[in-house]
Design a protein around this motif. Structure first.
Motif, PDB file in Angstrom:
ATOM      1  N   UNK A   1       0.811  -1.216   0.000  1.00  0.00           N
ATOM      2  CA  UNK A   1       0.000   0.000   0.000  1.00  0.00           C
ATOM      3  C   UNK A   1       0.846   1.267   0.000  1.00  0.00           C
ATOM      4  N   UNK A   2       2.155   1.148   0.231  1.00  0.00           N
ATOM      5  CA  UNK A   2       3.012   2.331   0.358  1.00  0.00           C
ATOM      6  C   UNK A   2       3.924   2.590  -0.833  1.00  0.00           C
ATOM      7  N   UNK A   3       4.205   1.576  -1.639  1.00  0.00           N
ATOM      8  CA  UNK A   3       5.091   1.777  -2.789  1.00  0.00           C
ATOM      9  C   UNK A   3       4.486   2.846  -3.695  1.00  0.00           C
ATOM     10  N   UNK A   4       5.323   3.849  -4.031  1.00  0.00           N
ATOM     11  CA  UNK A   4       4.868   4.962  -4.860  1.00  0.00           C
ATOM     12  C   UNK A   4       4.409   6.178  -4.074  1.00  0.00           C
ATOM     13  N   UNK A   5       4.273   6.027  -2.752  1.00  0.00           N
ATOM     14  CA  UNK A   5       3.848   7.154  -1.912  1.00  0.00           C
ATOM     15  C   UNK A   5       5.043   8.057  -1.596  1.00  0.00           C
ATOM     16  N   UNK A   6       4.749   9.326  -1.294  1.00  0.00           N
ATOM     17  CA  UNK A   6       5.791  10.278  -0.916  1.00  0.00           C
ATOM     18  C   UNK A   6       6.265   9.992   0.498  1.00  0.00           C
ATOM     19  N   UNK A   7       7.538   9.656   0.662  1.00  0.00           N
ATOM     20  CA  UNK A   7       8.054   9.291   1.985  1.00  0.00           C
ATOM     21  C   UNK A   7       8.003  10.437   3.001  1.00  0.00           C
ATOM     22  N   UNK A   8       8.083  11.714   2.594  1.00  0.00           N
ATOM     23  CA  UNK A   8       7.979  12.774   3.603  1.00  0.00           C
ATOM     24  C   UNK A   8       6.564  12.935   4.194  1.00  0.00           C
TER      25      UNK A   8
END
Length: 158
Positions: A69-76
């Motif tokens: 669910x997190x791949x591609x999300x902005x890490x900041x």
């Protein structure tokens, strides 16, 4: 700065002897680790101790369904990501401890990324510019060979 890959591990290392506490005995050191790699080349890392033996399940959740669910999300976007992971802990049929530990593992690694990206320690990043901090040390595992005075000597050495 986008999340590219999340890798997790559950670790179990035999201890040289059994460590006893008031209501437990440790035969192995258990932990979970995570690496969050981002498109800008930075990697955030985190480690959590595993006192409950949940490591394999936590690593599987953090590196599996949560990672997907997190791949591609902005890490900041740490707070947004934290909120997006909250529903995993609401599964009343699952072990909520697993989801909460997996969420914590991811959160710590994201803050590690934030500090690395800013070139600051997390204390500096969060605005705390103290030159000293209180320290809590856990030690003095029970040992049949130790006398009370031995624990005092150990504590002074820490």
């Amino acid at each position: 700065m986008k999340i590219e890959r999340i890798t997790t591990h559950a670790i179990q290392v035999p201890l040289p002897r059994v460590f006893y506490g008031s209501n437990y005995a440790y035969t192995h050191k258990k932990a979970m680790t995570i690496e969050i790699e981002c498109t800008d080349g930075l990697t955030g890392q985190a480690y959590l101790g595993d006192d409950f033996g949940l490591g394999p399940a936590v690593a599987a959740m953090a590196g599996g369904t949560m990672a997907d669910s997190l791949v591609g999300k902005d890490s900041p976007a740490i707070e947004t990501i934290w909120q997006s992971l909250r529903p995993f802990a609401r599964n009343i049929l699952g072990d909520r401890r697993v989801a909460l530990h997996a969420q914590a593992l991811i959160d710590i690694a994201l803050w590690d990324l934030a500090g690395k990206r800013a070139g600051q320690s997390l204390g500096e990043l969060w605005g705390n510019h103290c030159t000293s901090r209180p320290v809590i040390v856990v030690g003095s595992y029970y040992d049949a060979e130790k006398q009370v005075a031995d624990y005092g000597v150990e504590a002074k050495g820490l």
